[in-house]
Scaffold this active site. Structure first.
Site, PDB file in Angstrom:
ATOM      1  N   ARG A  35       0.687  -1.485  -0.110  1.00 30.96           N
ATOM      2  CA  ARG A  35      -0.258   0.255  -0.410  1.00 30.96           C
ATOM      3  C   ARG A  35       0.899   1.194   0.073  1.00 30.96           C
ATOM      4  O   ARG A  35       1.770   1.347   0.806  1.00 30.96           O
ATOM      5  CB  ARG A  35      -1.176   0.250   1.083  1.00 30.96           C
ATOM      6  CG  ARG A  35      -1.860  -1.319   1.320  1.00 30.96           C
ATOM      7  CD  ARG A  35      -2.496  -0.763   0.146  1.00 30.96           C
ATOM      8  NE  ARG A  35      -3.843  -0.100   0.044  1.00 30.96           N
ATOM      9  CZ  ARG A  35      -4.179   0.283  -0.958  1.00 30.96           C
ATOM     10  NH1 ARG A  35      -4.277  -0.492  -1.809  1.00 30.96           N
ATOM     11  NH2 ARG A  35      -5.590   1.545  -0.569  1.00 30.96           N
ATOM     12  N   VAL A  36       0.471   2.036  -0.740  1.00 28.28           N
ATOM     13  CA  VAL A  36       1.296   3.603  -0.864  1.00 28.28           C
ATOM     14  C   VAL A  36       1.232   4.270   0.174  1.00 28.28           C
ATOM     15  O   VAL A  36       2.275   4.924   1.037  1.00 28.28           O
ATOM     16  CB  VAL A  36       0.832   4.731  -1.881  1.00 28.28           C
ATOM     17  CG1 VAL A  36       1.234   4.514  -2.610  1.00 28.28           C
ATOM     18  CG2 VAL A  36      -0.569   5.132  -1.485  1.00 28.28           C
ATOM     19  N   ASP A  37       0.068   3.462   1.721  1.00 23.74           N
ATOM     20  CA  ASP A  37       0.416   3.912   2.727  1.00 23.74           C
ATOM     21  C   ASP A  37       1.206   3.543   3.985  1.00 23.74           C
ATOM     22  O   ASP A  37       1.538   3.569   4.852  1.00 23.74           O
ATOM     23  CB  ASP A  37      -1.671   4.146   3.392  1.00 23.74           C
ATOM     24  CG  ASP A  37      -1.879   3.245   3.302  1.00 23.74           C
ATOM     25  OD1 ASP A  37      -0.911   1.899   3.020  1.00 23.74           O
ATOM     26  OD2 ASP A  37      -2.747   2.770   3.651  1.00 23.74           O
ATOM     27  N   ASP A  38       2.047   2.411   3.027  1.00 24.08           N
ATOM     28  CA  ASP A  38       2.379   2.056   3.647  1.00 24.08           C
ATOM     29  C   ASP A  38       3.807   2.654   3.271  1.00 24.08           C
ATOM     30  O   ASP A  38       5.319   1.334   3.382  1.00 24.08           O
ATOM     31  CB  ASP A  38       2.817   0.164   3.422  1.00 24.08           C
ATOM     32  CG  ASP A  38       2.210   0.003   4.090  1.00 24.08           C
ATOM     33  OD1 ASP A  38       1.361   0.349   5.275  1.00 24.08           O
ATOM     34  OD2 ASP A  38       0.846  -1.578   3.759  1.00 24.08           O
TER      35      ASP A  38
END
Length: 801
Positions: free
Chosen positions: A669-672
């Site tokens: 995930r881009v939030d990762d």
């Protein structure tokens, strides 16, 4: 950036890339490719080109293979993915009238498969099992469908299902589909609060559950959770009049189950009394089939809505091609039907293809880590589909497996590379002293072709020491080996004959030294089972790191089973990027190429499409039949979440790299993604580097605030069983990341983790890890879905260790 000797050694022996995994190809056997549905890359390209240039023609051709009461109209599909041009809209086969339950059951029975096993059910306890043929499954589905109709359930009504992996779970899904009701399966591990949220959102007319379930050694009283959820939802204004409860007597007896008279009904008391035939409710292709809620760290759960026709065609097709499914296959997906994988690849996709499916109630490591392979042998499973987390946990359970794999691989390196380099006599004019020096020297030749002379000189001997220390055998093996005079077997001539004899003696000596390991390996939790029935393996849920991929391929699949490393989401309905077994070489850790009709693009922060080898945000251009249509009751949130970031595209929320050969590598995930001093670092990349360490079984990485770097890297590390925590090991783990990625990616904190917080399906709850790392312990939220909630307390206790 050049690789150090340690990281190169890990690359060859422990499963990480040599220079890059993009250079490592695993080629399918000619026999497999010859019999595959898609036998070559050229064949794939021909079909893929058709699917992109003429999607209406391509998908109409496939859809015509299903039963339609009435064919769809024109156009075959319509779409708008550009929020700047108006309302987001996706439709496929609109006007076509069908029923997915009819296509799963009735059509297979009409084709002569009435007595074929549809479901092999394996209970929590070994030896507890059952089967249903397609005919028997249809009868059971019709009985429940008739009951639901009798209590007033009609087309379009919501039915909430809160069941464990009993046969009654797919039966309930199919019964709803048969009468046009919209099922919403909630994973039977969610708390009463989470369950009540979903009840209040979809407002079901009935809840279907069971009284209790055993997961491993634990008993969970599901009915108590449902009672609390129904009370909470009633306070919120949503009253459910009927709670149909299945008695799972292996977990809890009727008399011990709490009961609400007038609302609660025992399944066994009413459903078997209904007729075993039920008329089909024919529905439009765009009529809703099911709601499946996905939960974020905060806020209201998102009710992902899938419709009937496109989803039916897409899940059936992806199942057939991504697993190279044949009618003789026995298929097992370890996922729970509470998640999208259980919808698409336990129930609908397999049954639409007339497959025999294993449904497993229990935990994969209960009563021992060999349970999965015991089930594989019992049912002669040929296609096995599971999560990387399960693969890594099984690796951890069998540290013997990792070491034995290393031995096996190094022997293969010696046999293969040493013989190819042996002809150069200059390498053998060095005088030897003892066995250790002999191995040390032979390692020079074995790895020479990969790395060059100086680093190869240290490689094999260092590895041998690691192996022997792991078993406490180093000194004993050294003393035994000193009796062998290396001088007498070093060739004085550089002829091929003497060189080959020398190579053979090196390998024999290595085998002699590692004999204790070989004997141990026979008793491992994987190799003591045959697994000879396995033909295709699969991975789902998150990117699989290369070392886990290789362990899965080498140990579980015995190097003969292609791995379908699938990328997709709840929202996509089915596989989007996936290998097609037999069609092309695989690269460990890569999802490879897009499925038919899928146009993945990688864009930068401004939404500009990137070409060639690149990294960025993964988006999908144009629609596909299995795409979800909206978020239930909140189309605005649907548009904002998935289509506003990059107008004209579906934004997956995932990062992705594409290598020079066109292979896709999901980075999570881009939030990762952690931004450390301007370096954007994918957590999956750091996790993969940590897991490459021989003493690391599993790792999960999150970002935390850092006063200097903006964000720091916080790593939760689970060690191989029996390995103690130490500062030296902490430094070694950090060094592994520095060597493989760079100093900028070195973890700021290594947090020892006896286990990681995971759902029963194996998904790591990173939200919880972030809260622990940031010391926001009062914001941990709902931990009820964890397979082992006690892990959270252990992690908190070890925070400062």
């Amino acid at each position: 950036m050049s690789m150090s000797m340690d990281s190169k050694l890990n690359a060859v022996v422990l499963g990480e890339a040599l220079a890059s995994d993009a250079d490592d190809l695993i080629v399918p056997t000619q026999d497999f490719s010859t019999h595959a549905h898609v036998p070559s890359f050229d064949n794939y390209l021909e079909l893929y080109k058709w699917s992109i240039e003429d999607p209406a023609g391509f998908w109409s051709n496939i859809a015509s293979q299903f039963y339609w009461k009435q064919k769809w109209g024109q156009p075959v599909y319509s779409e708008n993915l550009d929020i700047q041009k108006g309302r987001i809209n996706i439709e496929w086969f609109k006007g076509g009238i069908t029923n997915i339950c009819y296509n799963c059951l009735d059509t297979n029975i009409a084709a002569g498969n009435a007595e074929k096993i549809a479901i092999y059910w394996e209970g929590n306890e070994p030896g507890v099992d059952a089967t249903l043929t397609y005919q028997q499954l249809l009868h059971r589905v019709c009985q429940l469908a008739n009951y639901l109709k009798d209590i007033g359930i009609r087309k379009g009504d919501a039915v909430l299902i809160y069941l464990p992996m009993l046969m009654e779970l797919p039966i309930a899904m199919l019964a709803c589909a048969r009468i046009g009701a919209v099922h919403s399966v909630v994973f039977a591990g969610f708390s009463s609060e989470s369950l009540s949220q979903r009840i209040m959102d979809c407002k079901p007319k009935v809840v279907i559950t069971c009284n209790a379930v055993r997961r491993g050694p634990k008993t969970i009283n599901l009915k108590d959770i449902v009672d609390m959820a129904l009370a909470e939802s009633a306070q919120g204004g949503t009253v459910v009049d009927v709670c149909l409860t299945y008695e799972n007597d292996s977990a809890l007896k009727k008399e011990s189950t709490k009961w609400v008279e007038g609302r609660d009904t025992w399944w066994q008391d009413v459903v078997p009394k209904y007729p075993a035939t039920c008329d089909v409710e024919w529905v439009d292709a765009e009529d809703p089939l099911f709601l499946l809620y996905t939960s974020g760290s905060t806020g209201k759960p998102k009710g992902v809505l899938h419709t009937t026709g496109g989803y039916m065609v897409y899940t059936a097709t992806t199942f057939k091609y991504a697993f190279d499914y044949k009618p003789s296959d026995i298929y097992w997906c370890t996922a729970d039907c509470g998640w999208i994988t259980g919808h698409s690849y336990v129930t609908y996709g397999p049954l639409l293809n007339g497959a025999s499916v294993v449904v497993f109630e229990g935990a994969p490591n209960y009563p021992n880590p060999g349970r999965c392979w015991d089930i594989v042998d019992k049912y002669e499973v040929s296609i096995f589909y599971t999560a990387p987390t399960l693969v890594r946990s099984l690796m951890r359970e069998g540290d013997e497996a990792r070491i034995s794999y290393t031995v096996t691989l190094l022997i293969a390196v010696l046999k293969h590379l040493l013989l190819s380099a042996i002809g150069s006599g200059k390498f053998w004019k060095k005088k030897g002293g003892n066995f250790s020096q002999l191995i040390y020297f032979s390692g020079k030749a074995s790895i020479l072709l990969q790395f060059g002379i100086e680093e190869a000189l240290e490689g094999t001997y260092s590895l041998l020491c690691i192996l022997m220390e792991s078993w406490g055998n180093l000194e004993r093996n050294r003393s035994e080996a000193r009796g062998m005079n290396a001088d007498r077997i070093l060739p004085n001539e550089t002829t091929h004959d003497t060189s080959f004899k020398f190579a053979a003696m090196c390998v024999d000596s290595f085998n002699y030294s590692c004999e204790p390991l070989a004997k141990k390996a026979v008793k491992m939790h994987v190799t003591r089972y045959s697994r000879k029935s396995l033909r295709v393996l699969g991975s789902v849920g998150e990117p699989i790191n290369p070392s886990a991929w290789r362990w899965f391929y080498n140990f579980v699949g015995d190097t003969r089973c292609p791995i379908s490393d699938t990328w997709w989401q709840t929202e996509t309905g089915g596989f989007m990027i996936t290998p097609l077994p037999g069609a092309w070489p695989q690269k460990p850790g890569s999802a490879t190429f897009p499925f038919f009709g899928v146009q993945p693009v990688i864009v930068d922060e401004k939404g500009v499409e990137l070409e060639g080898a690149c990294s960025g945000y993964l988006c999908i251009k144009s629609s596909w039949p299995g795409a979800f249509r909206t978020l239930y009751g909140d189309h605005e949130r649907y548009e904002t979440t998935y289509f506003s970031a990059f107008p004209g595209y579906y934004f997956s929320g995932d990062g992705c790299s594409r290598d020079k050969d066109g292979y896709h590598w999901l980075t999570g995930r881009v939030d990762d993604v952690i931004n450390v001093s301007g370096h954007r670092i994918g957590t999956a990349e750091v996790e993969s580097a940590l897991v490459s360490h021989p003493q690391c079984a599993e790792a999960a990485v999150v970002g935390v605030e850092h006063e200097v770097k903006g964000q720091g890297i916080y790593a939760f590390v689970t060690l191989v069983e029996g390995v103690p925590y130490s500062d030296d090991l902490r430094k070694s783990l950090v060094l592994a990341v520095r060597n493989q990625i760079g100093a900028f990616a070195a973890p700021d904190k290594i947090h020892w983790a006896p286990g990681l917080p995971k759902t029963r399906s194996g998904k790591i709850m990173r939200r919880i890890l972030r809260k622990i790392a940031c010391k926001q312990l009062d914001e941990l939220g709902d931990t009820s879905t964890l397979a082992d909630p006690g892990v959270v307390g252990q992690l908190i206790a070890l925070a400062d260790s």
